[in-house]
Design an enzyme around this catalytic site. Structure first.
Site, PDB file in Angstrom:
ATOM      1  N   CYS A  30       0.812  -1.221   0.000  1.00  0.00           N
ATOM      2  CA  CYS A  30       0.000   0.000   0.000  1.00  0.00           C
ATOM      3  C   CYS A  30       0.846   1.271   0.000  1.00  0.00           C
ATOM      4  O   CYS A  30       0.357   2.342  -0.370  1.00  0.00           O
ATOM      5  CB  CYS A  30      -0.941   0.005   1.194  1.00  0.00           C
ATOM      6  SG  CYS A  30      -2.121  -1.365   1.180  1.00  0.00           S
ATOM      7  N   ASN A  78     -10.050  -0.197  -0.528  1.00  0.00           N
ATOM      8  CA  ASN A  78      -8.593  -0.116  -0.445  1.00  0.00           C
ATOM      9  C   ASN A  78      -8.005  -0.697  -1.731  1.00  0.00           C
ATOM     10  O   ASN A  78      -8.058  -1.903  -1.953  1.00  0.00           O
ATOM     11  CB  ASN A  78      -8.103  -0.900   0.775  1.00  0.00           C
ATOM     12  CG  ASN A  78      -6.600  -0.797   0.985  1.00  0.00           C
ATOM     13  OD1 ASN A  78      -5.854  -0.406   0.092  1.00  0.00           O
ATOM     14  ND2 ASN A  78      -6.150  -1.172   2.177  1.00  0.00           N
ATOM     15  N   HIS A 132      -3.406   7.431   1.789  1.00  0.00           N
ATOM     16  CA  HIS A 132      -3.770   6.095   1.316  1.00  0.00           C
ATOM     17  C   HIS A 132      -5.177   5.802   1.814  1.00  0.00           C
ATOM     18  O   HIS A 132      -5.492   5.993   2.990  1.00  0.00           O
ATOM     19  CB  HIS A 132      -2.774   5.073   1.861  1.00  0.00           C
ATOM     20  CG  HIS A 132      -3.225   3.654   1.705  1.00  0.00           C
ATOM     21  ND1 HIS A 132      -3.694   3.156   0.508  1.00  0.00           N
ATOM     22  CD2 HIS A 132      -3.288   2.624   2.602  1.00  0.00           C
ATOM     23  CE1 HIS A 132      -4.013   1.877   0.670  1.00  0.00           C
ATOM     24  NE2 HIS A 132      -3.790   1.543   1.918  1.00  0.00           N
TER      25      HIS A 132
END
Length: 323
Positions: free
Chosen positions: A114, A280, A250
């Site tokens: 990520c 996500n 993020h």
């Protein structure tokens, strides 16, 4: 004169299939309310059968190039952040290079889960300020739907597929925080925390594996480390959080996003949030959010932005840039 890596264009691509939270109710002990209350996610996109990470990345790259008014031949390098490349090798970046018709320059992948796009931006910035490239296409792209355990309700409802891209180009500045482009970066990792977020497969086991996560532990580390890396990146150039126009984090979980904003002392109306629509998307989430934020007319030329991310490794970092 100071050489800066300035954003010249931005774009994104999302697969056509939209999966609402309610779709999981048929196969899992979950509900739309349960997912929303714990993550802020309402829907996500899943890649079609046969649609690969490099396919998504190529679509986003073309959008960014069009936004910049450039052709693939104008690009010197491609840096692609992903944990879900099409093949073990070659890199997804070289596949994008071929799909764009680029016959010069170089391309490579960055894998920091990520945090991948922050790592990719930092690498692209280094290529430009060192004079090794004039224009770099920086992409984040993922097909995390391919590594989900569909029986694990704690993880499979959180992730989605997508891609975002920026074109960075060399630009002269005076060396002050008023310059457009990347102003500072901060990268970190700590391999001791591998077991709280990982995929239980790979080359060594000859299996693809599934994503495994200890959600409470990830949350505990995320808020503290994201705020700290943002503050470190800002501190390198004598910047205060109050001077920021936007935080583009993020997009993992609305609770993490809100917790990090509070720790930085910033209101949520200074945070670009897209997690409700995309879930996500790992390394794709920051460029997706930048592209959507620009399309919403939230992000404007001259805006001062900090973007930060944390992912498996653990790996985390932040970038300060002026749009």
């Amino acid at each position: 004169m100071t050489l800066r890596a300035k954003v010249a264009g931005v774009g994104h691509y999302l697969p056509e299939r939209v999966v609402e939270n309610a779709e999981f109710e048929a196969s899992l002990d979950t509900s739309d309310e349960w997912i929303r209350s714990r993550s802020g996610i309402e829907r996500r996109h899943f890649a079609a059968e046969g649609q690969t990470t490099s396919d998504l990345a190529t679509r986003a790259a073309k959008a960014a190039l069009a936004d910049a008014g450039l052709e693939p031949s104008d690009i010197d390098a491609i840096v692609l952040a992903t944990s879900t490349a099409d093949l073990t090798f070659p890199s997804a970046a070289t596949m994008v290079q071929a799909a764009l018709g680029m016959t010069k320059g170089f391309a490579f992948d960055v894998q920091a889960v990520c945090a991948g796009f922050v790592y990719a931006l930092t690498n692209a910035n280094a290529l430009i300020v060192s004079g090794q490239a004039k224009r770099v296409l920086v992409i984040g792209a993922e097909t995390f739907s391919r590594i989900m355990d569909w029986q694990d309700r704690a993880t499979c409802v959180l992730f989605g597929d997508g891609a975002g891209a920026l074109v960075l180009e060399a630009s002269e500045g005076d060396g002050s925080n008023a310059d457009r482009g990347i102003l500072s970066t901060d990268l970190n990792s700590d391999g001791r925390f591998r077991d709280i977020l990982y995929v239980d497969g790979g080359i060594g086991s000859r299996t693809t594996g599934y994503l495994r996560m200890q959600g409470k532990e990830v949350f505990r580390h995320a808020v503290e480390k994201l705020a700290a890396t943002a503050e470190t990146a800002m501190g390198k150039i004598g910047l205060q959080a109050s001077e920021l126009d936007w935080v583009v984090p993020h997009q993992a979980n609305i609770r993490i996003i809100a917790g990090t904003a509070r720790k930085l002392g910033l209101p949520m109306d200074k945070v670009v949030v897209t997690v409700q629509d995309h879930g996500n998307t790992s390394a794709a989430s920051i460029p997706l959010a930048l592209s959507v934020g620009r399309a919403r007319c939230q992000i404007k030329p001259g805006d001062l932005i900090v973007t930060e991310a944390i992912g498996g490794g653990l790996a985390w970092g932040a970038v300060v840039l002026r749009w």
